[in-house]
Design a protein around this motif. Structure first.
Motif, short mmCIF file in Angstrom:
data_model
loop_
_atom_site.label_atom_id
_atom_site.label_comp_id
_atom_site.label_asym_id
_atom_site.label_seq_id
_atom_site.Cartn_x
_atom_site.Cartn_y
_atom_site.Cartn_z
N VAL A 82 0.84 -1.21 0.00
CA VAL A 82 0.00 0.00 0.00
C VAL A 82 0.87 1.25 0.00
CG1 VAL A 82 -1.69 1.32 1.34
CG2 VAL A 82 -2.01 -1.14 1.02
N LEU A 83 1.97 1.22 0.72
CA LEU A 83 2.90 2.36 0.74
C LEU A 83 3.48 2.59 -0.66
CD1 LEU A 83 3.97 4.35 2.85
CD2 LEU A 83 5.92 2.85 3.14
N ILE A 84 3.85 1.52 -1.33
CA ILE A 84 4.37 1.63 -2.70
C ILE A 84 3.28 2.16 -3.64
CG2 ILE A 84 5.12 0.25 -4.69
CD1 ILE A 84 6.75 -1.45 -2.63
N LEU A 85 2.07 1.64 -3.52
CA LEU A 85 0.97 2.11 -4.37
C LEU A 85 0.66 3.59 -4.15
CD1 LEU A 85 -1.74 -0.71 -4.40
CD2 LEU A 85 -0.32 0.08 -6.29
N THR A 86 0.63 4.00 -2.90
CA THR A 86 0.32 5.42 -2.63
C THR A 86 1.42 6.32 -3.18
OG1 THR A 86 1.24 5.26 -0.39
CG2 THR A 86 -1.15 5.00 -0.63
N SER A 87 2.68 5.88 -3.10
CA SER A 87 3.78 6.67 -3.67
C SER A 87 3.64 6.77 -5.18
CB SER A 87 5.13 6.03 -3.32
OG SER A 87 5.35 6.07 -1.95
N PHE A 88 3.29 5.65 -5.81
CA PHE A 88 3.13 5.61 -7.26
C PHE A 88 1.98 6.51 -7.71
CE2 PHE A 88 1.34 3.76 -11.14
CZ PHE A 88 2.45 3.79 -11.97
N ILE A 89 0.85 6.39 -7.04
CA ILE A 89 -0.34 7.19 -7.41
C ILE A 89 -0.07 8.67 -7.17
CG2 ILE A 89 -2.73 7.68 -6.79
CD1 ILE A 89 -2.99 4.60 -6.25
N SER A 90 0.56 8.99 -6.06
CA SER A 90 0.89 10.39 -5.76
C SER A 90 1.82 10.96 -6.83
CB SER A 90 1.55 10.48 -4.39
OG SER A 90 1.99 11.79 -4.14
N TYR A 91 2.80 10.18 -7.25
CA TYR A 91 3.73 10.63 -8.28
C TYR A 91 3.00 10.86 -9.61
CZ TYR A 91 7.66 10.70 -11.50
OH TYR A 91 8.56 11.06 -12.48
N LYS A 92 2.11 9.95 -9.98
CA LYS A 92 1.38 10.09 -11.24
C LYS A 92 0.45 11.30 -11.22
CE LYS A 92 3.04 6.77 -13.60
NZ LYS A 92 3.87 7.05 -14.77
N ILE A 93 -0.10 11.63 -10.06
CA ILE A 93 -1.01 12.77 -9.96
C ILE A 93 -0.26 14.09 -9.90
CG2 ILE A 93 -2.71 13.90 -8.45
CD1 ILE A 93 -3.74 11.08 -7.75
N THR A 94 0.77 14.14 -9.06
CA THR A 94 1.47 15.41 -8.81
C THR A 94 2.75 15.59 -9.61
OG1 THR A 94 2.79 14.55 -6.97
CG2 THR A 94 0.59 15.42 -6.44
N GLY A 95 3.35 14.48 -10.04
CA GLY A 95 4.64 14.58 -10.71
C GLY A 95 5.79 14.75 -9.75
N GLN A 96 5.49 14.80 -8.48
CA GLN A 96 6.51 14.97 -7.44
C GLN A 96 6.79 13.63 -6.77
OE1 GLN A 96 8.09 17.92 -6.78
NE2 GLN A 96 6.95 18.69 -8.54
N PRO A 97 8.07 13.24 -6.68
CA PRO A 97 8.38 11.99 -5.99
C PRO A 97 8.12 12.11 -4.48
CG PRO A 97 10.38 13.09 -6.69
CD PRO A 97 9.23 13.89 -7.23
N VAL A 98 7.71 11.01 -3.88
CA VAL A 98 7.42 10.98 -2.46
C VAL A 98 8.56 10.33 -1.68
CG1 VAL A 98 5.77 10.12 -0.74
CG2 VAL A 98 4.96 10.83 -2.96
N SER A 99 9.45 9.66 -2.37
CA SER A 99 10.49 8.88 -1.70
C SER A 99 11.54 9.77 -1.04
CB SER A 99 11.17 7.95 -2.69
OG SER A 99 12.04 8.68 -3.50
N SER A 100 12.32 9.15 -0.20
CA SER A 100 13.35 9.88 0.51
C SER A 100 14.52 10.29 -0.39
CB SER A 100 13.88 9.04 1.68
OG SER A 100 14.37 7.81 1.20
N LEU A 101 14.68 9.62 -1.53
CA LEU A 101 15.79 9.94 -2.43
C LEU A 101 15.36 10.81 -3.60
CD1 LEU A 101 17.51 6.43 -2.52
CD2 LEU A 101 18.11 8.42 -1.13
N GLY A 102 14.06 11.02 -3.77
CA GLY A 102 13.57 11.88 -4.83
C GLY A 102 13.45 11.21 -6.18
N GLU A 103 13.55 9.90 -6.24
CA GLU A 103 13.46 9.20 -7.52
C GLU A 103 12.02 8.81 -7.82
OE1 GLU A 103 13.56 5.83 -4.62
OE2 GLU A 103 14.46 7.79 -4.72
#
Length: 161
Positions: A82-103
């Motif tokens: 779920v954490l991976i999915l939320t990061s992926f969905i957030s990135y697709k919506i906002t274009g901003q990475p959510v991860s700690s490394l910015g990738e």
């Protein structure tokens, strides 16, 4: 009604472990762990309690232990995914990475593998808490529910006589 006690305990456990894990985590994206942990606890708790206890109507200590322990183990995998999915969905919506490394985040298909890695680390760091507490909670809830539903069944039998 029969799912509520285990779902409540598992949800609370997921939230508490999420708070503990996110408190010491470095980088971004970990602040969602309490919410993700609570959701994962709810889903896995309800699923295993229904599958092993309610569906069969067998409120035994052994089944409660297994349902609780499985919730404590599988919840880590679901939380990671779920954490991976939320990061992926957030990135697709906002274009901003959510991860700690910015990738760019892992896509959902490879996330199935990535969640296993996150689950392994979660089990190493917190499994010593989640599995035994889940097992003990499952046993206690099974005993309490067996007593409750046995009393209700006995009262129904007396009223029909």
């Amino acid at each position: 009604m029969r799912l509520f006690p285990m779902s409540g305990v598992a949800t609370l456990g997921g939230i508490v472990i999420g708070i503990l894990a996110s408190r010491d985590a470095t980088g971004r994206g970990w602040e969602y762990l309490p919410l993700v942990g609570g959701f994962s606890g709810l889903i896995t708790g309800v699923f295993f309690w229904w599958l092993l206890i309610v569906r069969r109507g067998q409120y035994t200590i052994a089944r409660g232990v297994v349902a609780g322990a499985l919730t404590g183990v599988v919840g880590h995998y679901l939380a990671g995914y779920v954490l991976i999915l939320t990061s992926f969905i957030s990135y697709k919506i906002t274009g901003q990475p959510v991860s700690s490394l910015g990738e760019q985040p892992v896509d959902p298909l490879f996330g199935l593998i990535g969640a296993a890695g996150l689950a392994l680390w979660g089990l190493i760091l917190f499994g010593w808490l989640t599995v035994p507490i889940g097992a003990l909670s499952g046993a206690a809830i099974a005993v309490l529910q067996r007593r409750r539903f046995t009393k209700l069944s006995n009262q129904e039998d007396k009223s029909t006589d």
